[in-house]
Design an enzyme around this catalytic site. Structure first.
Site, short mmCIF file in Angstrom:
data_model
loop_
_atom_site.label_atom_id
_atom_site.label_comp_id
_atom_site.label_asym_id
_atom_site.label_seq_id
_atom_site.Cartn_x
_atom_site.Cartn_y
_atom_site.Cartn_z
NE ARG A 296 -6.88 -4.34 2.77
CZ ARG A 296 -6.77 -3.13 2.20
NH1 ARG A 296 -5.62 -2.47 2.21
NH2 ARG A 296 -7.80 -2.59 1.61
CG HIS B 265 -7.19 -1.73 -3.65
ND1 HIS B 265 -6.73 -1.99 -2.37
CD2 HIS B 265 -6.74 -0.49 -3.95
CE1 HIS B 265 -6.02 -0.94 -1.94
NE2 HIS B 265 -6.00 -0.03 -2.89
CD GLU C 89 -8.28 4.15 0.80
OE1 GLU C 89 -8.19 4.89 -0.21
OE2 GLU C 89 -7.39 4.10 1.66
CG ASN D 189 -7.03 1.65 4.19
OD1 ASN D 189 -6.89 0.66 4.91
ND2 ASN D 189 -7.35 1.55 2.90
CD GLU E 81 -4.36 0.92 2.04
OE1 GLU E 81 -4.00 2.09 1.86
OE2 GLU E 81 -5.06 0.29 1.23
C1 FCB Z 1 -4.71 4.40 -0.16
C2 FCB Z 1 -4.90 3.29 -1.15
C3 FCB Z 1 -3.64 2.52 -1.46
C4 FCB Z 1 -2.42 3.41 -1.52
C5 FCB Z 1 -2.35 4.32 -0.33
C6 FCB Z 1 -1.14 5.22 -0.29
O1 FCB Z 1 -5.67 5.37 -0.41
O2 FCB Z 1 -5.85 2.37 -0.68
O3 FCB Z 1 -3.85 1.80 -2.65
O4 FCB Z 1 -2.37 4.07 -2.71
O5 FCB Z 1 -3.50 5.09 -0.23
#
Ligand code: FCB
Length: 456
Positions: free
Chosen positions: A74, A118, A163, A298, A364
């Site tokens: 990803r 992102h 996010e 995430n 994530e």
């Molecule tokens: C998330 C983000 C990623 C990274 C992690 C630790 O919020 O999507 O880019 O910074 O945290």
């Protein structure tokens, strides 16, 4: 502990965090270039100017992924490489970079998962108000179409946003992230425009033939302090209300419009008290409620709250001024984030019940620790323990009926951790920022074996 046959194992990164080459091949400036270069925003004045130099080393990085047996990767596209000013004609060399990356992945047998946003918004769009400006949502859909036009013949898995809560509330609310606005009303507005951009882009990509569409949220189970270690603890009525409200602001604010076509009452209330509701136009929720296939989760740690009196209002949390934010009674990572693996299964089971029409993917999960290199090795037992603990919970959620399709570790490489700069290392592969040499940590080798066995 064996996972389903078609379970997808992989790793994730993001453009600004790894690519470097910020002035190359016609790339325009992003809000993170501006923000990181302004003194005081990022720890130690770090910037993404060089980062992991992935832009030049992507072939080696793909070879590394292959050697670890990754099935999916990803990554995100830097909008300013595609449209340096955020609108108008595309910049072919920018698209070519991602096209070469996709080819290298496919050749290595690795499935690309593309994220369109992102957080590296073109600065030219920020100059028109960034995500507080409704037009940016429409520009995003045009950009998405341009990327799809180049990669759509080879990429099946498309994510619109990563996010949106963080992009809106840290970017426009408390100003910890780019572009650094500090106004609750800007954050509420931006959140809606991000969602609108998601809906417009998802519809556009679907019409063009995209096979799989995903929205990725930073979600967390919201728990009272007592519930952290005792899931059966029954909160007081006031605490239960605080928990529900924060769940609405953090998770339902995005997933309800996207999947049910409506905002939770708590979100409308927070917006009406912070800038008003004028930015929500008739028809927007229908657009946002575009059919998608998966939600990406995430997860790092739970959100711990109880009924107030609250801490001094943080503009990241409009609508929760009377709620007290606490912390879980648990060991922490180098970020100071509590390690609560079963928060992940609790979250996944709940989301699969609340949004049964889509599949789930952990897009994530991972941890920063203060790694040390010893004779060319990094014995990161703490990260292995973190990942193993969370994978057990992923398995548990699947056994409990969650439609969970894959797990992507954050992150493939140590990288630019936003406002924390390079001091926080999340990679399963160590990066020496002097030489840019990559060294797989013990966690990477452990993960390779997990993938090989499809289980623990
Ligand atoms: C998330 C983000 C990623 C990274 C992690 C630790 O919020 O999507 O880019 O910074 O945290």
């Amino acid at each position: 502990m064996i996972f389903p046959d078609d379970f997808v194992w992989g790793a994730a990164t993001a453009s600004y965090q790894i690519e470097g080459a910020v002035k190359e091949d016609g790339r325009g400036q992003s809000i993170w270039d501006t923000f990181s270069h302004a003194p005081g925003n990022v720890f130690d004045g770090d910037t993404g100017d060089v980062a992991c130099d992935h832009y030049h080393r992507y072939r080696d990085d793909v070879a590394l992924m292959r050697s670890l047996g990754l099935q999916a990767y990803r990554f995100s596209i830097a909008w300013p490489r595609i449209q340096p000013d955020g609108r108008g004609p595309v910049n072919p060399p920018g698209l070519d970079f991602y096209s070469r990356l996709v080819d290298a992945l496919l050749e290595a047998g690795i499935t690309p998962y593309v994220t369109l946003y992102h957080w590296d918004l073109p600065q030219a769009l920020e100059d028109t108000g960034g995500w507080t400006n409704r037009d940016v949502a429409y520009a995003f859909a045009d950009y998405a179409e341009a990327v799809y036009g180049k990669l759509g013949d080879r990429v099946d898995h498309w994510t619109t946003l990563n996010e949106p809560w963080v992009a809106a509330f840290l970017g426009y609310g408390n100003g910890v992230h780019a572009p650094g606005h500090r106004r609750a009303g800007d954050a509420m507005r931006s959140a809606h425009h991000l969602l609108l951009g998601h809906g417009l882009a998802a519809r556009r990509l679907r019409d063009l033939g995209a096979k799989s569409l995903m929205l990725v949220v930073n979600s967390a189970p919201v728990l009272t302090p007592a519930q952290v270690n005792d899931p059966s603890a029954v909160p007081s009525e006031a605490d239960a209300e605080a928990v529900d409200r924060i769940h609405a602001l953090l998770t339902r604010q995005f997933l309800d419009p996207a999947l049910h076509g409506s905002y939770p009452a708590e979100v409308l209330d927070a917006a009406s008290r912070n800038g008003g509701l004028d930015h929500i136009h008739p028809g927007d929720l229908e657009i946002i409620n575009a059919p998608i296939d998966q939600i990406g989760i995430n997860y790092y740690n739970p959100c711990v709250v109880s009924a107030g009196p609250g801490t001094p209002a943080d503009a990241a949390w409009p609508g929760s001024e009377d709620i007290l934010f606490g912390t879980a009674d648990a060991p922490t990572t180098a970020m100071g984030w509590p390690i609560v693996p079963d928060g992940l299964s609790r979250l996944l089971v709940r989301l699969s019940q609340d949004y049964p029409q889509v599949g789930l993917m952990v897009t994530e999960n991972g941890a920063a620790f203060d790694d040390v290199v010893e004779n060319g090795h990094v014995h990161d037992h703490d990260r292995v323990a973190y990942l193993e603990g969370h994978l057990r919970e992923v398995h548990r959620a699947i056994s409990a009926g969650a439609d969970l399709r894959g797990y992507l570790v954050w992150s493939l490489l140590d990288n630019f951790e936003w406002a924390e700069g390079y001091r926080r290392r999340f990679g399963i592969v160590h990066v020496d920022y002097g030489t840019l040499e990559r060294v797989p940590k013990d966690s990477a080798l452990w993960y390779r074996d997990v993938i090989g066995r499809n289980g623990l």
